[in-house]
Design a protein around this motif. Structure first.
Motif, PDB file in Angstrom:
ATOM      1  N   VAL A 183       0.838  -1.200   0.000  1.00 32.43           N
ATOM      2  CA  VAL A 183       0.000   0.000   0.000  1.00 32.43           C
ATOM      3  C   VAL A 183       0.871   1.247   0.000  1.00 32.43           C
ATOM      4  O   VAL A 183       0.759   2.124  -0.847  1.00 32.43           O
ATOM      5  N   GLY A 184       1.804   1.254   0.939  1.00 32.65           N
ATOM      6  CA  GLY A 184       2.711   2.399   1.023  1.00 32.65           C
ATOM      7  C   GLY A 184       3.587   2.501  -0.200  1.00 32.65           C
ATOM      8  O   GLY A 184       3.732   3.575  -0.786  1.00 32.65           O
ATOM      9  N   HIS A 185       4.094   1.308  -0.639  1.00 33.82           N
ATOM     10  CA  HIS A 185       5.007   1.263  -1.794  1.00 33.82           C
ATOM     11  C   HIS A 185       4.309   1.757  -3.059  1.00 33.82           C
ATOM     12  O   HIS A 185       4.819   2.615  -3.768  1.00 33.82           O
ATOM     13  N   CYS A 186       3.085   1.256  -3.249  1.00 34.22           N
ATOM     14  CA  CYS A 186       2.355   1.621  -4.464  1.00 34.22           C
ATOM     15  C   CYS A 186       2.003   3.103  -4.459  1.00 34.22           C
ATOM     16  O   CYS A 186       2.078   3.768  -5.491  1.00 34.22           O
ATOM     17  N   ALA A 187       1.610   3.580  -3.300  1.00 34.63           N
ATOM     18  CA  ALA A 187       1.245   4.990  -3.194  1.00 34.63           C
ATOM     19  C   ALA A 187       2.436   5.871  -3.506  1.00 34.63           C
ATOM     20  O   ALA A 187       2.337   6.895  -4.186  1.00 34.63           O
ATOM     21  N   LYS A 188       3.598   5.393  -3.006  1.00 37.32           N
ATOM     22  CA  LYS A 188       4.815   6.191  -3.164  1.00 37.32           C
ATOM     23  C   LYS A 188       5.303   6.177  -4.615  1.00 37.32           C
ATOM     24  O   LYS A 188       5.752   7.193  -5.148  1.00 37.32           O
ATOM     25  N   PHE A 189       5.181   4.998  -5.211  1.00 34.40           N
ATOM     26  CA  PHE A 189       5.764   4.866  -6.563  1.00 34.40           C
ATOM     27  C   PHE A 189       4.690   4.779  -7.650  1.00 34.40           C
ATOM     28  O   PHE A 189       4.892   4.166  -8.685  1.00 34.40           O
ATOM     29  N   TRP A 190       3.522   5.408  -7.433  1.00 33.39           N
ATOM     30  CA  TRP A 190       2.437   5.337  -8.423  1.00 33.39           C
ATOM     31  C   TRP A 190       2.896   5.825  -9.771  1.00 33.39           C
ATOM     32  O   TRP A 190       2.529   5.306 -10.818  1.00 33.39           O
ATOM     33  N   TRP A 191       3.751   6.818  -9.731  1.00 33.40           N
ATOM     34  CA  TRP A 191       4.224   7.389 -11.006  1.00 33.40           C
ATOM     35  C   TRP A 191       5.038   6.359 -11.802  1.00 33.40           C
ATOM     36  O   TRP A 191       4.992   6.322 -13.016  1.00 33.40           O
ATOM     37  N   ALA A 192       5.738   5.475 -11.056  1.00 36.16           N
ATOM     38  CA  ALA A 192       6.528   4.442 -11.748  1.00 36.16           C
ATOM     39  C   ALA A 192       5.606   3.461 -12.458  1.00 36.16           C
ATOM     40  O   ALA A 192       5.860   3.046 -13.590  1.00 36.16           O
ATOM     41  N   TYR A 193       4.490   3.122 -11.787  1.00 35.26           N
ATOM     42  CA  TYR A 193       3.536   2.211 -12.408  1.00 35.26           C
ATOM     43  C   TYR A 193       2.861   2.864 -13.606  1.00 35.26           C
ATOM     44  O   TYR A 193       2.670   2.233 -14.655  1.00 35.26           O
ATOM     45  N   LEU A 194       2.547   4.146 -13.425  1.00 31.93           N
ATOM     46  CA  LEU A 194       1.919   4.868 -14.531  1.00 31.93           C
ATOM     47  C   LEU A 194       2.865   4.868 -15.735  1.00 31.93           C
ATOM     48  O   LEU A 194       2.473   4.621 -16.879  1.00 31.93           O
ATOM     49  N   LEU A 195       4.132   5.110 -15.418  1.00 29.70           N
ATOM     50  CA  LEU A 195       5.146   5.126 -16.465  1.00 29.70           C
ATOM     51  C   LEU A 195       5.196   3.766 -17.179  1.00 29.70           C
ATOM     52  O   LEU A 195       5.279   3.681 -18.409  1.00 29.70           O
ATOM     53  N   LEU A 196       5.129   2.717 -16.362  1.00 29.78           N
ATOM     54  CA  LEU A 196       5.178   1.362 -16.909  1.00 29.78           C
ATOM     55  C   LEU A 196       3.999   1.126 -17.861  1.00 29.78           C
ATOM     56  O   LEU A 196       4.156   0.595 -18.971  1.00 29.78           O
ATOM     57  N   VAL A 197       2.810   1.582 -17.405  1.00 31.15           N
ATOM     58  CA  VAL A 197       1.618   1.430 -18.240  1.00 31.15           C
ATOM     59  C   VAL A 197       1.789   2.201 -19.551  1.00 31.15           C
ATOM     60  O   VAL A 197       1.506   1.702 -20.636  1.00 31.15           O
ATOM     61  N   ILE A 198       2.333   3.430 -19.390  1.00 27.22           N
ATOM     62  CA  ILE A 198       2.532   4.258 -20.585  1.00 27.22           C
ATOM     63  C   ILE A 198       3.530   3.579 -21.534  1.00 27.22           C
ATOM     64  O   ILE A 198       3.319   3.511 -22.744  1.00 27.22           O
ATOM     65  N   VAL A 199       4.585   3.050 -20.927  1.00 27.29           N
ATOM     66  CA  VAL A 199       5.602   2.357 -21.737  1.00 27.29           C
ATOM     67  C   VAL A 199       4.971   1.183 -22.494  1.00 27.29           C
ATOM     68  O   VAL A 199       5.217   0.980 -23.675  1.00 27.29           O
ATOM     69  N   ILE A 200       4.131   0.427 -21.771  1.00 28.41           N
ATOM     70  CA  ILE A 200       3.471  -0.721 -22.413  1.00 28.41           C
ATOM     71  C   ILE A 200       2.607  -0.235 -23.572  1.00 28.41           C
ATOM     72  O   ILE A 200       2.662  -0.782 -24.676  1.00 28.41           O
ATOM     73  N   VAL A 201       1.839   0.830 -23.283  1.00 25.08           N
ATOM     74  CA  VAL A 201       0.935   1.339 -24.321  1.00 25.08           C
ATOM     75  C   VAL A 201       1.733   1.895 -25.496  1.00 25.08           C
ATOM     76  O   VAL A 201       1.448   1.643 -26.651  1.00 25.08           O
ATOM     77  N   VAL A 202       2.776   2.652 -25.154  1.00 23.45           N
ATOM     78  CA  VAL A 202       3.517   3.359 -26.201  1.00 23.45           C
ATOM     79  C   VAL A 202       4.441   2.432 -26.983  1.00 23.45           C
ATOM     80  O   VAL A 202       4.594   2.569 -28.183  1.00 23.45           O
ATOM     81  N   ILE A 203       5.023   1.458 -26.296  1.00 20.40           N
ATOM     82  CA  ILE A 203       5.991   0.604 -26.991  1.00 20.40           C
ATOM     83  C   ILE A 203       5.432  -0.770 -27.338  1.00 20.40           C
ATOM     84  O   ILE A 203       5.485  -1.200 -28.479  1.00 20.40           O
ATOM     85  N   VAL A 204       4.850  -1.447 -26.332  1.00 17.72           N
ATOM     86  CA  VAL A 204       4.453  -2.831 -26.566  1.00 17.72           C
ATOM     87  C   VAL A 204       3.298  -2.933 -27.561  1.00 17.72           C
ATOM     88  O   VAL A 204       3.347  -3.730 -28.494  1.00 17.72           O
ATOM     89  N   VAL A 205       2.283  -2.094 -27.376  1.00 20.79           N
ATOM     90  CA  VAL A 205       1.127  -2.181 -28.282  1.00 20.79           C
ATOM     91  C   VAL A 205       1.544  -1.912 -29.736  1.00 20.79           C
ATOM     92  O   VAL A 205       1.232  -2.693 -30.620  1.00 20.79           O
ATOM     93  N   PRO A 206       2.292  -0.827 -29.975  1.00 23.23           N
ATOM     94  CA  PRO A 206       2.751  -0.630 -31.363  1.00 23.23           C
ATOM     95  C   PRO A 206       3.618  -1.763 -31.873  1.00 23.23           C
ATOM     96  O   PRO A 206       3.520  -2.132 -33.039  1.00 23.23           O
TER      97      PRO A 206
END
Ligand SMILES: *[C@@H]1O[C@H](CO)[C@@H](O)[C@H](O)[C@H]1NC(C)=O
Ligand SMILES: *[C@@H]1O[C@H](CO)[C@@H](O)[C@H](O)[C@H]1NC(C)=O
Ligand SMILES: *[C@@H]1O[C@H](CO)[C@@H](O)[C@H](O)[C@H]1NC(C)=O
Ligand SMILES: *[C@@H]1O[C@H](CO)[C@@H](O)[C@H](O)[C@H]1NC(C)=O
Ligand SMILES: *[C@@H]1O[C@H](CO)[C@@H](O)[C@H](O)[C@H]1NC(C)=O
Ligand SMILES: CC(=O)N[C@H]1CO[C@H](CO)[C@@H](O)[C@@H]1O
Length: 345
Positions: A25-48
């Motif tokens: 809970v604490g970890h995710c809250a703290k590093f939410w931006w890292a997860y968001l980045l990961l999602v963006i990376v997946i969307v931007v790189i993996v999907v294409p």
């Protein structure tokens, strides 16, 4: 491993899991931006990557695995510089990918001839990747490379089978994806050749001493087998006629349209020198063993269809000598009242 060890191992795991969960809970809250980045990376790189690399690769793979089968090719309205070509074909796939293939211009060439120079260019209609697709095309073909077409006809005429490759660049639309992908359509088919019209027969022959109005002194019927899937509108063909290595005359066969199969029977007429024929008839083995059956050879001289000279057929027919065993003894015997006797050696 004893069951005791297993139990302790399981216990150890559950003990470790508990604090990790709490910490998330604490970890995710703290590093939410890292997860968001990961999602963006997946969307931007993996999907294409999937859309640009994997899907086209699958689509190309499916197209490569598809089977092209030709049921028939009709070559008609043959003129000096153009002809009509109709093709009935089917494309079979496993039908698992739902895709549409754009129409495209495909070139056809002989797979086994170096250079792969196209002899024809065909506009293929749009198709789907259904398990079984009928692809029938019919179009006028301007002859852009006479040499390549003549070579193709020569191979078709003389060989047991020919390998024809159809090649074109097109696009595929996969269902559910808006963009279209470039793919290559390349299929090689093996199709029977005419085998030099092997098995051609000449029968019902008659001979006259006086040539008719057209100068012909020989008439008969000929049956020409067509082992290929091609229907060929050839027209009026003339052939050089050889006997024992010497040119003895000209053979004419009019209005030739050759259909696949055995039933291609045409009237045949010829202007033939009498002296060499009578000379051969009095020679062994023709005066005794073969009973007057002579081994003529013919090779194409000219082809004209409704006044248009068709060199792409004439040159192909001229590239080859076809042996025809013709019974000349019987009509000559009828004419002379008795068979030609063997000349004293
Ligand atoms: C294609 O099939 C149709 C229907 O059977 C037939 O009429 C046509 O002659 C065929 N064409 C070719 C090129 O084989
Ligand atoms: C296409 O060709 C097949 C034979 O290969 C034939 O059965 C079918 O009727 C043809 N379709 C058309 C529209 O000519
Ligand atoms: C056909 O045979 C004749 C006579 O033997 C010969 O002169 C001619 O060159 C041959 N033609 C071909 C294409 O082989
Ligand atoms: C071919 O011709 C022969 C004799 O004329 C006939 O008996 C036969 O049925 C024909 N076959 C076809 C497929 O037309
Ligand atoms: C073949 O020649 C004859 C005249 O000898 C002509 O009437 C006929 O139209 C010609 N056929 C073709 C297909 O050119
Ligand atoms: C004599 C011969 O080989 N005939 C063949 C002609 O072509 C058809 C169709 O391609 C074959 O079925 C025949 O056997």
């Amino acid at each position: 491993m004893s069951s005791l060890d297993k139990t302790s191992a399981t216990q150890a795991e559950s003990v470790e899991k508990a604090p990790r969960k709490r910490g998330c809970v604490g970890h995710c809250a703290k590093f939410w931006w890292a997860y968001l980045l990961l999602v963006i990376v997946i969307v931007v790189i993996v999907v294409p990557v999937v859309l640009l690399v994997a899907v086209p690769k699958i689509a190309q793979g499916k197209l490569d695995d598809a089977q092209l089968t030709i049921q028939g090719i009709i070559v008609s309205r043959t003129e000096s510089n153009s002809l009509d070509m109709a093709i009935n074909s089917t494309i079979t796939t496993d039908g698992k990918v739902h895709a549409n293939i754009d129409g495209f211009t495909g070139v056809m060439y002989l797979e086994d001839l170096e250079g792969h120079v196209p002899f024809a260019s065909i506009n293929f209609p749009p198709t789907t990747a259904d398990a079984l697709q009928t692809v029938n095309v019919s179009q006028k073909l301007e002859i852009t490379n006479m040499e390549a077409l003549t070579t193709f006809n020569t191979w078709l005429l003389t060989k047991d089978e020919v390998r024809i490759t159809t090649y074109g660049e097109t696009h595929v639309h996969v269902k559910g994806i808006s963009r279209k992908y470039p793919v290559t359509f390349k299929k090689t088919i093996t199709t029977p050749g005419l085998r030099g019209f092997d098995g051609t027969t000449v029968y019902d022959t008659s001979i006259s001493l006086q040539p008719d109005a057209r100068g012909n002194n020989f008439k008969g019927l000929t049956t020409i087998p067509n082992r290929s899937v091609f229907t060929l509108e050839i027209g009026n063909a003339t052939f050089n006629n050889y006997l024992l290595g010497k040119l003895v005359g000209t053979v004419f066969i009019d209005n030739i349209i050759l259909y696949p199969g055995m039933n291609n029977t045409f009237p045949m007429r010829a202007t033939i020198e009498q002296a060499p024929v009578l000379g051969a008839l009095s020679q062994k083995p023709y005066c005794d063993e073969t009973k007057g059956v002579l081994p003529f050879q013919i090779s194409g001289k000219s082809v004209s269809n409704f006044g248009q000279s068709l060199t792409y057929f004439a040159d192909a027919l001229g590239s080859h000598n076809q042996t025809l065993d013709i019974d000349v003894g019987t009509p000559v015997a009828k004419l002379l009242g008795s068979p030609v006797k063997c000349a004293a050696a």
